[in-house]
Write a protein that holds these residues in place. Structure first.
Motif, PDB file in Angstrom:
ATOM      1  N   MET A   1      -4.081  12.868  17.446  1.00  0.00           N
ATOM      2  CA  MET A   1      -3.141  13.358  18.433  1.00  0.00           C
ATOM      3  C   MET A   1      -3.533  14.748  18.918  1.00  0.00           C
ATOM      4  SD  MET A   1      -0.168  12.688  19.878  1.00  0.00           S
ATOM      5  CE  MET A   1       1.029  13.625  20.736  1.00  0.00           C
ATOM      6  N   ARG A   2      -3.908  15.635  18.026  1.00  0.00           N
ATOM      7  CA  ARG A   2      -4.249  16.999  18.407  1.00  0.00           C
ATOM      8  C   ARG A   2      -5.517  17.033  19.255  1.00  0.00           C
ATOM      9  NH1 ARG A   2      -3.793  21.021  13.467  1.00  0.00           N
ATOM     10  NH2 ARG A   2      -4.272  22.450  15.148  1.00  0.00           N
ATOM     11  N   ARG A   3      -6.482  16.178  18.912  1.00  0.00           N
ATOM     12  CA  ARG A   3      -7.718  16.170  19.695  1.00  0.00           C
ATOM     13  C   ARG A   3      -7.483  15.652  21.101  1.00  0.00           C
ATOM     14  NH1 ARG A   3     -12.627  14.284  15.744  1.00  0.00           N
ATOM     15  NH2 ARG A   3     -12.460  16.063  14.336  1.00  0.00           N
ATOM     16  N   GLY A   4      -6.655  14.643  21.227  1.00  0.00           N
ATOM     17  CA  GLY A   4      -6.331  14.091  22.547  1.00  0.00           C
ATOM     18  C   GLY A   4      -5.603  15.124  23.415  1.00  0.00           C
ATOM     19  N   LEU A   5      -4.701  15.879  22.814  1.00  0.00           N
ATOM     20  CA  LEU A   5      -3.975  16.909  23.535  1.00  0.00           C
ATOM     21  C   LEU A   5      -4.930  17.985  24.042  1.00  0.00           C
ATOM     22  CD1 LEU A   5      -1.231  18.146  24.376  1.00  0.00           C
ATOM     23  CD2 LEU A   5      -1.279  19.369  22.202  1.00  0.00           C
ATOM     24  N   TRP A   6      -5.856  18.425  23.185  1.00  0.00           N
ATOM     25  CA  TRP A   6      -6.817  19.466  23.607  1.00  0.00           C
ATOM     26  C   TRP A   6      -7.798  18.931  24.645  1.00  0.00           C
ATOM     27  CZ3 TRP A   6      -5.752  24.213  23.282  1.00  0.00           C
ATOM     28  CH2 TRP A   6      -4.978  24.701  22.232  1.00  0.00           C
ATOM     29  N   PHE A   7      -8.133  17.631  24.501  1.00  0.00           N
ATOM     30  CA  PHE A   7      -9.009  17.032  25.504  1.00  0.00           C
ATOM     31  C   PHE A   7      -8.331  17.034  26.881  1.00  0.00           C
ATOM     32  CE2 PHE A   7     -10.383  13.347  27.971  1.00  0.00           C
ATOM     33  CZ  PHE A   7     -11.735  13.640  28.109  1.00  0.00           C
ATOM     34  N   LEU A   8      -7.065  16.628  26.943  1.00  0.00           N
ATOM     35  CA  LEU A   8      -6.321  16.615  28.206  1.00  0.00           C
ATOM     36  C   LEU A   8      -6.133  18.037  28.749  1.00  0.00           C
ATOM     37  CD1 LEU A   8      -3.605  13.892  27.555  1.00  0.00           C
ATOM     38  CD2 LEU A   8      -5.581  13.755  29.061  1.00  0.00           C
ATOM     39  N   ALA A   9      -5.872  18.991  27.885  1.00  0.00           N
ATOM     40  CA  ALA A   9      -5.708  20.375  28.333  1.00  0.00           C
ATOM     41  C   ALA A   9      -7.024  20.893  28.918  1.00  0.00           C
ATOM     42  CB  ALA A   9      -5.257  21.251  27.175  1.00  0.00           C
ATOM     43  N   GLY A  10      -8.145  20.589  28.281  1.00  0.00           N
ATOM     44  CA  GLY A  10      -9.449  21.017  28.790  1.00  0.00           C
ATOM     45  C   GLY A  10      -9.796  20.337  30.096  1.00  0.00           C
ATOM     46  N   ALA A  11      -9.513  19.033  30.193  1.00  0.00           N
ATOM     47  CA  ALA A  11      -9.791  18.303  31.438  1.00  0.00           C
ATOM     48  C   ALA A  11      -8.928  18.852  32.574  1.00  0.00           C
ATOM     49  CB  ALA A  11      -9.532  16.811  31.242  1.00  0.00           C
ATOM     50  N   GLY A  12      -7.683  19.128  32.294  1.00  0.00           N
ATOM     51  CA  GLY A  12      -6.794  19.695  33.315  1.00  0.00           C
ATOM     52  C   GLY A  12      -7.264  21.072  33.760  1.00  0.00           C
ATOM     53  N   ALA A  13      -7.694  21.905  32.817  1.00  0.00           N
ATOM     54  CA  ALA A  13      -8.199  23.239  33.167  1.00  0.00           C
ATOM     55  C   ALA A  13      -9.486  23.122  33.983  1.00  0.00           C
ATOM     56  CB  ALA A  13      -8.441  24.050  31.900  1.00  0.00           C
ATOM     57  N   GLY A  14     -10.333  22.154  33.650  1.00  0.00           N
ATOM     58  CA  GLY A  14     -11.569  21.954  34.405  1.00  0.00           C
ATOM     59  C   GLY A  14     -11.294  21.531  35.835  1.00  0.00           C
ATOM     60  N   VAL A  15     -10.374  20.605  36.022  1.00  0.00           N
ATOM     61  CA  VAL A  15     -10.024  20.150  37.367  1.00  0.00           C
ATOM     62  C   VAL A  15      -9.409  21.306  38.155  1.00  0.00           C
ATOM     63  CG1 VAL A  15      -8.462  18.642  38.668  1.00  0.00           C
ATOM     64  CG2 VAL A  15      -9.772  17.724  36.753  1.00  0.00           C
ATOM     65  N   TYR A  16      -8.518  22.058  37.517  1.00  0.00           N
ATOM     66  CA  TYR A  16      -7.893  23.198  38.170  1.00  0.00           C
ATOM     67  C   TYR A  16      -8.955  24.220  38.587  1.00  0.00           C
ATOM     68  CZ  TYR A  16      -5.048  27.369  38.843  1.00  0.00           C
ATOM     69  OH  TYR A  16      -4.471  28.500  39.356  1.00  0.00           O
ATOM     70  N   GLY A  17      -9.892  24.505  37.714  1.00  0.00           N
ATOM     71  CA  GLY A  17     -10.961  25.456  38.020  1.00  0.00           C
ATOM     72  C   GLY A  17     -11.837  24.977  39.166  1.00  0.00           C
ATOM     73  N   MET A  18     -12.136  23.687  39.201  1.00  0.00           N
ATOM     74  CA  MET A  18     -12.959  23.148  40.285  1.00  0.00           C
ATOM     75  C   MET A  18     -12.241  23.247  41.627  1.00  0.00           C
ATOM     76  SD  MET A  18     -14.827  19.774  38.648  1.00  0.00           S
ATOM     77  CE  MET A  18     -14.877  19.036  40.243  1.00  0.00           C
ATOM     78  N   VAL A  19     -10.974  22.923  41.642  1.00  0.00           N
ATOM     79  CA  VAL A  19     -10.207  22.983  42.889  1.00  0.00           C
ATOM     80  C   VAL A  19     -10.128  24.424  43.378  1.00  0.00           C
ATOM     81  CG1 VAL A  19      -7.895  22.685  43.876  1.00  0.00           C
ATOM     82  CG2 VAL A  19      -8.905  20.881  42.476  1.00  0.00           C
ATOM     83  N   ARG A  20      -9.839  25.355  42.484  1.00  0.00           N
ATOM     84  CA  ARG A  20      -9.755  26.769  42.875  1.00  0.00           C
ATOM     85  C   ARG A  20     -11.122  27.286  43.346  1.00  0.00           C
ATOM     86  NH1 ARG A  20      -5.175  29.235  43.960  1.00  0.00           N
ATOM     87  NH2 ARG A  20      -6.064  31.167  43.221  1.00  0.00           N
ATOM     88  N   GLY A  21     -12.184  26.874  42.689  1.00  0.00           N
ATOM     89  CA  GLY A  21     -13.521  27.295  43.096  1.00  0.00           C
ATOM     90  C   GLY A  21     -13.898  26.768  44.460  1.00  0.00           C
ATOM     91  N   ARG A  22     -13.550  25.512  44.740  1.00  0.00           N
ATOM     92  CA  ARG A  22     -13.827  24.927  46.044  1.00  0.00           C
ATOM     93  C   ARG A  22     -13.064  25.640  47.148  1.00  0.00           C
ATOM     94  NH1 ARG A  22     -13.827  18.540  45.402  1.00  0.00           N
ATOM     95  NH2 ARG A  22     -15.878  18.513  44.499  1.00  0.00           N
ATOM     96  N   ARG A  23     -11.803  25.956  46.874  1.00  0.00           N
ATOM     97  CA  ARG A  23     -11.003  26.667  47.872  1.00  0.00           C
ATOM     98  C   ARG A  23     -11.576  28.054  48.141  1.00  0.00           C
ATOM     99  NH1 ARG A  23      -4.756  25.299  46.200  1.00  0.00           N
ATOM    100  NH2 ARG A  23      -4.822  23.110  46.783  1.00  0.00           N
ATOM    101  N   ALA A  24     -12.008  28.732  47.090  1.00  0.00           N
ATOM    102  CA  ALA A  24     -12.580  30.075  47.268  1.00  0.00           C
ATOM    103  C   ALA A  24     -13.888  29.990  48.053  1.00  0.00           C
ATOM    104  CB  ALA A  24     -12.809  30.732  45.911  1.00  0.00           C
ATOM    105  N   ALA A  25     -14.718  29.007  47.757  1.00  0.00           N
ATOM    106  CA  ALA A  25     -15.986  28.851  48.476  1.00  0.00           C
ATOM    107  C   ALA A  25     -15.732  28.506  49.940  1.00  0.00           C
ATOM    108  CB  ALA A  25     -16.835  27.772  47.812  1.00  0.00           C
ATOM    109  N   GLU A  26     -14.750  27.677  50.191  1.00  0.00           N
ATOM    110  CA  GLU A  26     -14.428  27.301  51.567  1.00  0.00           C
ATOM    111  C   GLU A  26     -13.878  28.489  52.348  1.00  0.00           C
ATOM    112  OE1 GLU A  26     -11.034  24.671  53.663  1.00  0.00           O
ATOM    113  OE2 GLU A  26     -12.191  23.618  52.122  1.00  0.00           O
TER     114      GLU A  26
END
Length: 97
Positions: free
Chosen positions: A1-26
């Motif tokens: 359970m703990r590993r799945g939670l951290w995996f989802l938190a990391g995936a969410g942070a990665g997606v958030y970072g990619m979206v913010r990076g794309r917006r900044a580059a644009e």
């Protein structure tokens, strides 16, 4: 359970970072800068219009409060149909020959 939670938190942070990076580059492309400058001018124009409208509203309010006619001085005691003081004669616009 703990590993799945951290995996989802990391995936969410990665997606958030990619979206913010794309917006900044644009934002730093020629089209993105043009959009930002256009938005700045639009905001300034809207602000100018709001200030002008507020000034007009305030002027109207003050004119009503102090009984001042638009484009002139107050009607000091002259009622409709009463005698008014004589007006100075208007000069002829025609040139004399």
């Amino acid at each position: 359970m703990r590993r799945g939670l951290w995996f989802l938190a990391g995936a969410g942070a990665g997606v958030y970072g990619m979206v913010r990076g794309r917006r900044a580059a644009e934002a730093f492309t020629a089209e993105g800068l043009h959009d930002r400058v256009s938005a700045l001018f639009l905001g300034a124009r809207l602000f100018r219009d709001e200030v002008a409208q507020a000034a007009s509203d305030r002027e109207t309010e003050l004119r009503e409060r102090f009984a001042v006619v638009p484009h002139g001085v107050p009607e000091l005691g002259f009622e409709t149909g009463a005698a008014r003081p004589p007006q100075p004669p208007e000069e002829s616009k025609e040139s004399t020959r």
